[in-house]
Design a protein around this motif. Sequence first.
Motif, PDB file in Angstrom:
ATOM      1  N   GLY A 284      -7.296 -23.109  39.402  1.00 20.07           N
ATOM      2  CA  GLY A 284      -7.837 -22.930  40.747  1.00 20.07           C
ATOM      3  C   GLY A 284      -6.772 -22.877  41.818  1.00 20.07           C
ATOM      4  O   GLY A 284      -6.050 -23.853  42.034  1.00 20.07           O
ATOM      5  N   GLY A 285      -6.640 -21.724  42.442  1.00 20.57           N
ATOM      6  CA  GLY A 285      -5.724 -21.607  43.578  1.00 20.57           C
ATOM      7  C   GLY A 285      -4.253 -21.663  43.208  1.00 20.57           C
ATOM      8  O   GLY A 285      -3.408 -21.937  44.065  1.00 20.57           O
ATOM      9  N   VAL A 286      -3.928 -21.422  41.933  1.00 19.19           N
ATOM     10  CA  VAL A 286      -2.518 -21.422  41.530  1.00 19.19           C
ATOM     11  C   VAL A 286      -1.916 -20.050  41.859  1.00 19.19           C
ATOM     12  O   VAL A 286      -2.480 -19.013  41.509  1.00 19.19           O
ATOM     13  CB  VAL A 286      -2.370 -21.735  40.018  1.00 19.19           C
ATOM     14  CG1 VAL A 286      -0.921 -21.600  39.574  1.00 19.19           C
ATOM     15  CG2 VAL A 286      -2.905 -23.133  39.715  1.00 19.19           C
ATOM     16  N   LYS A 287      -0.780 -20.080  42.548  1.00 19.07           N
ATOM     17  CA  LYS A 287      -0.151 -18.851  43.035  1.00 19.07           C
ATOM     18  C   LYS A 287       1.369 -18.965  42.907  1.00 19.07           C
ATOM     19  O   LYS A 287       1.882 -20.032  42.544  1.00 19.07           O
ATOM     20  CB  LYS A 287      -0.491 -18.635  44.519  1.00 19.07           C
ATOM     21  CG  LYS A 287      -1.963 -18.769  44.842  1.00 19.07           C
ATOM     22  CD  LYS A 287      -2.393 -17.807  45.921  1.00 19.07           C
ATOM     23  CE  LYS A 287      -3.895 -17.783  46.113  1.00 19.07           C
ATOM     24  NZ  LYS A 287      -4.701 -17.403  44.981  1.00 19.07           N
ATOM     25  N   VAL A 288       2.056 -17.892  43.262  1.00 23.00           N
ATOM     26  CA  VAL A 288       3.525 -17.901  43.164  1.00 23.00           C
ATOM     27  C   VAL A 288       4.108 -19.033  44.013  1.00 23.00           C
ATOM     28  O   VAL A 288       5.063 -19.686  43.614  1.00 23.00           O
ATOM     29  CB  VAL A 288       4.114 -16.534  43.605  1.00 23.00           C
ATOM     30  CG1 VAL A 288       5.638 -16.579  43.639  1.00 23.00           C
ATOM     31  CG2 VAL A 288       3.628 -15.421  42.681  1.00 23.00           C
ATOM     32  N   ASP A 289       3.489 -19.302  45.155  1.00 24.09           N
ATOM     33  CA  ASP A 289       4.107 -20.293  46.053  1.00 24.09           C
ATOM     34  C   ASP A 289       3.788 -21.750  45.712  1.00 24.09           C
ATOM     35  O   ASP A 289       4.316 -22.656  46.342  1.00 24.09           O
ATOM     36  CB  ASP A 289       3.778 -19.986  47.524  1.00 24.09           C
ATOM     37  CG  ASP A 289       2.296 -20.121  47.815  1.00 24.09           C
ATOM     38  OD1 ASP A 289       1.539 -20.612  46.955  1.00 24.09           O
ATOM     39  OD2 ASP A 289       1.884 -19.729  48.925  1.00 24.09           O
ATOM     40  N   ASN A 290       2.928 -22.010  44.713  1.00 27.83           N
ATOM     41  CA  ASN A 290       2.710 -23.429  44.360  1.00 27.83           C
ATOM     42  C   ASN A 290       2.830 -23.714  42.868  1.00 27.83           C
ATOM     43  O   ASN A 290       2.746 -24.866  42.445  1.00 27.83           O
ATOM     44  CB  ASN A 290       1.356 -23.928  44.891  1.00 27.83           C
ATOM     45  CG  ASN A 290       0.160 -23.213  44.279  1.00 27.83           C
ATOM     46  OD1 ASN A 290       0.299 -22.437  43.330  1.00 27.83           O
ATOM     47  ND2 ASN A 290      -1.019 -23.472  44.811  1.00 27.83           N
ATOM     48  N   ILE A 291       3.052 -22.704  42.028  1.00 28.28           N
ATOM     49  CA  ILE A 291       3.057 -22.936  40.574  1.00 28.28           C
ATOM     50  C   ILE A 291       4.194 -23.885  40.163  1.00 28.28           C
ATOM     51  O   ILE A 291       4.029 -24.698  39.250  1.00 28.28           O
ATOM     52  CB  ILE A 291       3.098 -21.596  39.780  1.00 28.28           C
ATOM     53  CG1 ILE A 291       2.766 -21.849  38.297  1.00 28.28           C
ATOM     54  CG2 ILE A 291       4.431 -20.872  39.948  1.00 28.28           C
ATOM     55  CD1 ILE A 291       2.515 -20.585  37.478  1.00 28.28           C
ATOM     56  N   ALA A 292       5.321 -23.824  40.862  1.00 26.76           N
ATOM     57  CA  ALA A 292       6.438 -24.700  40.496  1.00 26.76           C
ATOM     58  C   ALA A 292       6.076 -26.162  40.735  1.00 26.76           C
ATOM     59  O   ALA A 292       6.373 -27.040  39.911  1.00 26.76           O
ATOM     60  CB  ALA A 292       7.691 -24.324  41.295  1.00 26.76           C
ATOM     61  N   GLU A 293       5.402 -26.396  41.854  1.00 25.15           N
ATOM     62  CA  GLU A 293       4.987 -27.764  42.182  1.00 25.15           C
ATOM     63  C   GLU A 293       3.984 -28.305  41.148  1.00 25.15           C
ATOM     64  O   GLU A 293       4.027 -29.476  40.750  1.00 25.15           O
ATOM     65  CB  GLU A 293       4.312 -27.707  43.563  1.00 25.15           C
ATOM     66  CG  GLU A 293       4.326 -28.981  44.323  1.00 25.15           C
ATOM     67  CD  GLU A 293       3.665 -28.821  45.702  1.00 25.15           C
ATOM     68  OE1 GLU A 293       3.665 -29.808  46.435  1.00 25.15           O
ATOM     69  OE2 GLU A 293       3.147 -27.716  46.029  1.00 25.15           O
ATOM     70  N   VAL A 294       3.100 -27.420  40.698  1.00 25.52           N
ATOM     71  CA  VAL A 294       2.087 -27.796  39.699  1.00 25.52           C
ATOM     72  C   VAL A 294       2.781 -28.113  38.366  1.00 25.52           C
ATOM     73  O   VAL A 294       2.436 -29.081  37.676  1.00 25.52           O
ATOM     74  CB  VAL A 294       1.049 -26.655  39.546  1.00 25.52           C
ATOM     75  CG1 VAL A 294       0.068 -26.939  38.420  1.00 25.52           C
ATOM     76  CG2 VAL A 294       0.291 -26.443  40.858  1.00 25.52           C
ATOM     77  N   ALA A 295       3.782 -27.313  38.028  1.00 28.28           N
ATOM     78  CA  ALA A 295       4.534 -27.555  36.793  1.00 28.28           C
ATOM     79  C   ALA A 295       5.345 -28.842  36.891  1.00 28.28           C
ATOM     80  O   ALA A 295       5.391 -29.649  35.959  1.00 28.28           O
ATOM     81  CB  ALA A 295       5.465 -26.374  36.519  1.00 28.28           C
ATOM     82  N   GLN A 296       5.953 -29.046  38.045  1.00 30.29           N
ATOM     83  CA  GLN A 296       6.750 -30.256  38.286  1.00 30.29           C
ATOM     84  C   GLN A 296       5.901 -31.509  38.111  1.00 30.29           C
ATOM     85  O   GLN A 296       6.354 -32.517  37.580  1.00 30.29           O
ATOM     86  CB  GLN A 296       7.298 -30.194  39.722  1.00 30.29           C
ATOM     87  CG  GLN A 296       8.450 -31.114  39.991  1.00 30.29           C
ATOM     88  CD  GLN A 296       9.717 -30.633  39.300  1.00 30.29           C
ATOM     89  OE1 GLN A 296      10.172 -29.525  39.546  1.00 30.29           O
ATOM     90  NE2 GLN A 296      10.274 -31.454  38.430  1.00 30.29           N
TER      91      GLN A 296
END
Length: 230
Positions: A178-190
């Motif tokens: 939900g709402g995963v995009k280029v600008d937040n995927i790194a934070e989600v992975a982190q």
Amino acid sequence: MSRTFRIAPSILSANFAKLGQEVTDVIASGADIIHFDVMDNHYVPNLTIGPLVCESLRPVTDAFIDVHLMVKPVDRIIPDFAKAGANMITFHPEASEHIDRSLSLIRDSGCKAGLVFNPATPLHYLDHVMDKLDMILLMSVNPGFGGQKFIPETLNKIREVRQRIDASGRDIWLEVDGGVKVDNIAEVAQAGADVFVAGSAVFGAGKDADPHRYDSVLAALRAELAKVNG
Ligand code: DX5
Ligand code: ZN
């Protein structure tokens, strides 16, 4: 040690008039998994696709099909999806009367099994079933629609589940949807996720280009993930 990250485009945002081609294109462009959103206009206020569509896609692709059930009840439809060629089936614990039984039913049907948590669903549902899980899916929006905004509180929940998985010593994937995009995927992975659903970010990006029009958005998502692994 570098972690394995998997990108799972949700076909909810694909062009349903040419779904087979969309699936072939997105996999050829570098996607790892096809995320298949099943909504029943009962558990969630929207209606999408069922086993018949999964069965139609199966001969078109060898890709891993990750069926996300947003339906209630869940048990009756599980064998149908297994027969239709699903590789993974996940469901929401509130939608099943007997969670342990539903998980066993999925595995006994030959599929991998997972539980899905809405933003406000407590994690205690994990307490006695870790040995029956291949994946934990955390919703970062309320289920029912593509194109919603990522709920930031999910990051804390991802960290908590990552700790639980690591403590269990099991190989359980942690998927975020939900709402995963280029600008937040790194934070989600982190925060600890390793499987990333992206619907509108992927299928919305390639509308005007042809062929293999998903190459550049998938490359951009991977480049962000590489920063986390680097
Ligand atoms: C929401 C679905 C998601 C959704 C993701 O109920 O489970 O898979 O399609 O779409 P985006 O990436 O657009 O938020
Ligand atoms: Zn989903």
